[in-house]
Design an enzyme around this catalytic site. Structure first.
Site, mmCIF file in Angstrom:
data_model
loop_
_atom_site.group_PDB
_atom_site.id
_atom_site.type_symbol
_atom_site.label_atom_id
_atom_site.label_comp_id
_atom_site.label_asym_id
_atom_site.label_seq_id
_atom_site.Cartn_x
_atom_site.Cartn_y
_atom_site.Cartn_z
ATOM 1 N N HIS A 81 0.818 -1.200 -0.028
ATOM 2 C CA HIS A 81 0.154 -0.140 0.056
ATOM 3 C C HIS A 81 0.812 1.265 -0.149
ATOM 4 O O HIS A 81 1.966 1.435 0.892
ATOM 5 C CB HIS A 81 -0.704 0.047 1.008
ATOM 6 N N PRO A 164 12.804 21.092 5.977
ATOM 7 C CA PRO A 164 12.688 20.858 4.726
ATOM 8 C C PRO A 164 12.589 19.220 4.394
ATOM 9 O O PRO A 164 12.446 18.919 3.409
ATOM 10 C CB PRO A 164 13.504 21.438 3.743
ATOM 11 N N ALA A 170 10.636 7.965 10.188
ATOM 12 C CA ALA A 170 9.349 8.116 10.184
ATOM 13 C C ALA A 170 8.736 8.946 9.128
ATOM 14 O O ALA A 170 7.410 9.095 9.006
ATOM 15 C CB ALA A 170 8.810 8.729 11.480
ATOM 16 N N GLY A 171 9.319 9.383 8.304
ATOM 17 C CA GLY A 171 8.735 10.201 7.032
ATOM 18 C C GLY A 171 7.907 11.315 7.427
ATOM 19 O O GLY A 171 8.546 12.352 8.063
#
Length: 297
Positions: A81, A164, A170-171
């Site tokens: 997913h 940025p 953990a993204g």
């Protein structure tokens, strides 16, 4: 005054029950009422559905995010997913007469704290979007963690809050406010993703299919079935029987059989039709009906 809402956070962990138990625990002890927990090994993803006053939702989401950032590392994550974060998506859904604006305020506050306390950048979507092009969730999420990290490094797709750069393990998180959505999957008895991809392309709204249907086709290796994975964002216009019947018709035309369907989380009663049993939903029970859990929302 109580402002009741549903929250449906998606976590990029579908295989480790210990981590999922910890996530469930921090939500419960925050005072929220857990309504459903759904995990998928192949998606490597879990969805925890809970309802509470907006203040409790705020507390529960922060606790769950802290646990997710600590426990889930996207480096090497191999789910089928699309995902961009350990706590990937945090949708807030107003119930009863809770104002949209109150939910948006909570979503924005959650986003600020995700960055300030967890170093987790945030993209807002749905009613909480701050950029019109990011109103659809898939605008950002379809890129995936790895590709999004590359684009952000080059100055593209910068987060709405934070950055940025993305969090190294953990993204980022997509935080939004939306109406009721039904996450629904139909399983095909074949060992090939191609029929599911064909069916998904024909039923999704973007290609002229049903209103409010977003669909992907994929193969689930552990179950050895193909899956038409759907988010139905307008269940009042596109109830599940309509989708199930069309997927079944298309599957027959492709020479494959529908073996079952799955409901991820809850669905409004009206979306299930007069006879939910004919949808062949795995493990269906009345607790999957939204109104049974939250009192006529």
């Amino acid at each position: 005054m109580t402002q009741l809402a549903e929250c449906v956070p998606n976590f990029s962990e579908g295989r480790d029950p210990t981590t999922l138990d910890r996530l469930e625990h921090v939500i419960r002890v925050s005072g929220a009422r857990l309504l459903d927990r759904h995990s998928d090994h192949d998606h490597h993803r879990s969805v925890l559905t809970f309802a509470a006053d907006l203040g409790v939702i705020y507390t529960a989401v922060m606790a769950a995010a802290g646990e997710a950032v600590k426990s889930i590392d996207l480096n090497g994550h191999d789910g089928t997913h699309p995902r961009v974060g350990a706590i990937d998506v945090v949708p807030i859904v107003p119930l009863h007469d809770t104002p949209w604006a109150a939910c948006v305020d909570v979503a924005r506050s959650i986003g600020e704290r995700f960055w300030s306390e967890l170093g987790l950048p945030v993209y807002f979507y749905g009613r909480a979007a701050v950029r019109e092009e990011r109103r659809p969730l898939e605008t950002v999420r379809k890129l995936g963690f790895e590709r999004l990290a590359e684009l952000v490094e080059s100055g593209q797709y910068l987060p709405d809050i934070g950055g940025p750069r993305l969090h190294p393990s953990a993204g980022a998180c997509c935080v939004g406010v939306r109406g009721p959505l039904v996450a629904y999957n139909v399983l095909l008895g074949c060992c090939d993703a191609r029929p599911a991809k064909v069916i998904a392309s024909r039923i999704r709204a973007a290609s002229g299919g049903f209103p409010g249907v977003k669909a992907l086709g994929m193969y689930l290796e552990s179950a050895q079935v193909a899956q038409v994975s759907m988010n139905i964002t307008q269940p009042d216009l596109t109830p599940l029987p309509l989708v199930f019947d069309e997927v079944s018709r298309l599957a027959t035309g492709l020479g494959v059989e529908v073996v079952a369907s799955e409901l991820v989380g809850l669905a409004p009663r009206a979306a299930l039709g007069a006879d939910p049993s004919r949808l062949r939903i795995v493990g269906f029970h009345d607790g999957m009906i939204l109104e049974e859990c939250v009192g006529g929302a």
